[in-house]
Design an enzyme around this catalytic site. Structure first.
Site, PDB file in Angstrom:
ATOM      1  N   GLY A 152      36.892  42.885  40.680  1.00  0.00           N
ATOM      2  CA  GLY A 152      36.647  44.292  40.391  1.00  0.00           C
ATOM      3  C   GLY A 152      36.427  44.572  38.921  1.00  0.00           C
ATOM      4  N   GLY A 216      34.704  37.017  46.179  1.00  0.00           N
ATOM      5  CA  GLY A 216      34.513  35.863  47.049  1.00  0.00           C
ATOM      6  C   GLY A 216      33.405  34.959  46.541  1.00  0.00           C
ATOM      7  N   THR A 243      40.540  34.975  41.165  1.00  0.00           N
ATOM      8  CA  THR A 243      39.548  34.303  40.322  1.00  0.00           C
ATOM      9  C   THR A 243      40.183  33.156  39.553  1.00  0.00           C
ATOM     10  OG1 THR A 243      38.295  36.360  40.071  1.00  0.00           O
ATOM     11  CG2 THR A 243      37.889  34.630  38.451  1.00  0.00           C
ATOM     12  N   THR A 269      42.907  42.212  35.178  1.00  0.00           N
ATOM     13  CA  THR A 269      43.334  43.071  36.273  1.00  0.00           C
ATOM     14  C   THR A 269      43.733  44.417  35.713  1.00  0.00           C
ATOM     15  OG1 THR A 269      45.062  43.486  37.915  1.00  0.00           O
ATOM     16  CG2 THR A 269      45.608  41.987  36.132  1.00  0.00           C
ATOM     17  N   ASP A 271      45.473  46.510  37.247  1.00  0.00           N
ATOM     18  CA  ASP A 271      46.797  46.852  37.770  1.00  0.00           C
ATOM     19  C   ASP A 271      47.936  46.327  36.904  1.00  0.00           C
ATOM     20  OD1 ASP A 271      45.468  48.001  39.855  1.00  0.00           O
ATOM     21  OD2 ASP A 271      45.932  46.441  41.317  1.00  0.00           O
ATOM     22  N   TYR A 427      37.554  55.188  40.514  1.00  0.00           N
ATOM     23  CA  TYR A 427      36.394  54.549  39.890  1.00  0.00           C
ATOM     24  C   TYR A 427      36.106  55.121  38.507  1.00  0.00           C
ATOM     25  CZ  TYR A 427      35.793  52.501  44.457  1.00  0.00           C
ATOM     26  OH  TYR A 427      36.004  51.795  45.613  1.00  0.00           O
ATOM     27  N   MET A 428      36.522  56.367  38.264  1.00  0.00           N
ATOM     28  CA  MET A 428      36.369  56.935  36.923  1.00  0.00           C
ATOM     29  C   MET A 428      37.215  56.167  35.913  1.00  0.00           C
ATOM     30  SD  MET A 428      36.653  60.951  37.933  1.00  0.00           S
ATOM     31  CE  MET A 428      36.814  61.413  36.203  1.00  0.00           C
TER      32      MET A 428
END
Length: 530
Positions: A152, A216, A243, A269, A271, A427-428
């Site tokens: 992401g 993936g 990854t 990441t 998160d 997504y912002m």
């Protein structure tokens, strides 16, 4: 001289003498007396590991006098290419480093994982300090590097790409750098582009990834075949936990084939759930951007009667963004994260707390991480578990679910008029450029990765450990997910700030306590416990 203690699925370890300057495997083994292992039945993923623990010591090594020093070392190319030549580091001639007091990092420099100790504490786990070495194992004109981004989006990816390119070129004179487009699939679909400082000059001002990404698509054999066919000898992989696991497999295959290829991971990441390192890049930017959504929710609910605003933030398994954004904002009344189960009805439940706040303030704001309450949502919607291409569980929209639950309860049960406002800025938050703090951080990560690869290290990732950048074995950041520890002071600070219930007295509280105790056992499992 170093001694390495090997625990390979046995309670009776071997000790081997190891010369750090030779970079070859130990040659002399003699058994130690059997040691009693502390039994922790909840740790299968740790106990099955075949880890090599190296304890630094003097020539006259005595096990009973061991001070508990543990070096979690990273692989070096000379491990399987012992005759690999080395060269003087080009930074010796660099004007940028001409006045640096100590240009090169010593092989004896290490970074401690635990800096809060007590009298009599063991020295604990250490990692090699990141930075340039006096000798390198690649000639600048022979380097063919590649960079790939996977998973992401996250603020700062483009800064890392830019600084790897500029670091290789400006510090080491490397001119042959490829960008692999579209994630791991780009290796065998042959989607590449040439990268130069001019090409990447201003990409740090954009969000997303200049090289595109995908989830993936990891096929180790195909990827290494392509690396070998193209003559690539340095691979920089930017991505999250999945990854990095892929990067470790690439390193293992490279080693199996005996290729002079350095594989470097840069953990990514949003998160902040990467273990060992202080924090992941892009996290500060995400927290800062989340303030806009929280502020908007607060304005909305203040402007209506009995307004309840819900802001859903990212956090699949870890609630760091929600927690830190809540602490930073001070207008949030309740923060819900995956690590802390909550319940809706009954004494001490969320509905009761909402009603109290509405009577007191006539409005309230709830921040919820996307991974919180997933069991409730799945049960309510009777949904089966599905996964994305990376193997991550696809989350149900807990924000919409909670909005409807609150609305139904107060409208139908409590007969109260209530105004619900739901904001999802996911997504912002992740698609914006990194802020100043993250830009600096990304620069340090990229340069550390470049220095490590040029010095011949491979199968490693980089990151700050107690504010000092270090080289970390990839397995260390992929074995465990970093989560908010409810027994730490930071969560207590949040509860004190919001004055929300702890939800420890309702349904799921017992399991919550067990989980906390399990986490403490994991944290406390040191070399001194065996």
């Amino acid at each position: 001289m170093e001694a390495s203690i090997s625990f390979l699925g046995s309670t009776k370890p071997n000790i081997s003498l190891f010369n750090p300057s030779s970079n070859v495997l130990p040659r002399r083994d003699f058994p130690l007396p059997a040691l009693k292992l502390k039994k922790v039945s909840v740790l299968p993923r740790i106990l099955h590991q075949k880890r090599l623990i190296r304890a630094q010591c003097s020539d006259g090594f005595k096990p009973e006098e061991d001070d508990g020093f543990v070096l979690e070392d990273v692989p070096h190319l000379t491990k399987f290419l012992p005759d690999l030549p080395s060269y003087p580091n080009p930074l010796k001639e660099s004007q940028a480093y001409a006045i640096v007091k100590r240009t090169f990092v010593s092989s004896e420099d290490v970074v401690a994982q635990n800096i809060v100790v007590q009298k009599g504490s063991k020295r604990g786990v250490h990692f090699r300090r990141a930075g340039p070495r006096e000798r390198v194992y690649f000639r600048s004109d022979e380097v063919k590097a590649c960079i790939v981004t996977c998973g992401g989006l996250c603020p700062g990816i483009n800064t890392v790409i830019r600084e790897i390119v500029c670091g290789l070129n400006n510090m080491y004179g490397v001119n042959n750098i490829l960008g692999i487009q579209g994630g791991y699939r780009g290796f065998y679909s042959k989607n590449t582009m040439n990268l130069t400082p001019k090409v990447v000059n201003d990409i740090h001002k954009r969000g997303g990834t200049f090289l595109q990404t995908s989830r993936g698509g990891h096929d180790t054999a195909k990827i290494v075949d392509n690396i070998q066919d193209r003559g690539i000898n340095q691979v920089y992989i930017i991505g999250g936990g999945g990854t990095q696991k892929g990067a470790e497999k690439i390193y293992e295959e490279v080693e199996r084939r005996g290729l002079q290829v350095a594989v470097s991971g840069i953990p990514k990441t949003i998160d902040n759930d990467i273990a060992v390192i202080d924090k992941s890049f892009g996290f500060d930017t995400a927290v800062e951007e989340a303030q806009r959504a929280i502020n908007a929710a607060h304005v909305e609910v203040e402007s209506v009667e009995n307004g309840v605003g819900i802001v859903k933030l990212m956090g699949r398994y870890s609630g760091f963004i929600a927690m830190i954004a809540t602490l930073a904002n001070r207008d949030v009344d309740c923060c819900l994260i995956p690590e802390s189960p909550f319940f809706l009805e009954g004494k001490g439940g969320l509905f009761e707390f909402i009603e109290e706040r509405l009577k007191e303030n006539r409005h309230m704001v709830i921040v919820i991480a996307e991974g919180a309450g997933q069991d409730y949502v799945a049960q309510s919607m009777r949904a089966s578990e599905t996964k994305d291409a990376s193997g991550n569980r696809l989350l149900l929209d807990v924000g919409l679910w909670l909005t409807q639950q609150i609305k139904d309860h107060f409208t139908n049960v409590r007969k109260m008029m209530i105004n619900m406002k739901y904001i999802d800025p996911t997504y912002m938050i992740r698609a914006i450029p990194s802020n100043a703090s993250d830009n600096v951080y990304c620069t340090l990560l990229a340069q550390s990765a470049v220095h490590g690869a040029m010095a011949g290290y491979s199968g490693f990732t980089v990151g700050p450990v107690n504010s000092r950048h270090a080289y970390i074995p990839i397995s260390q950041v992929t074995e465990v997910t970093n989560t908010v520890k409810l027994t730490d002071r930071m969560w207590a600070r949040l509860l004190a700030s919001t004055n929300q219930p702890s939800f420890l007295t309702g349904e799921g509280a017992l399991q919550n306590v067990i989980d906390m105790e399990t986490q403490e056992k994991i944290d406390n499992m040191k070399i001194s416990s065996i």
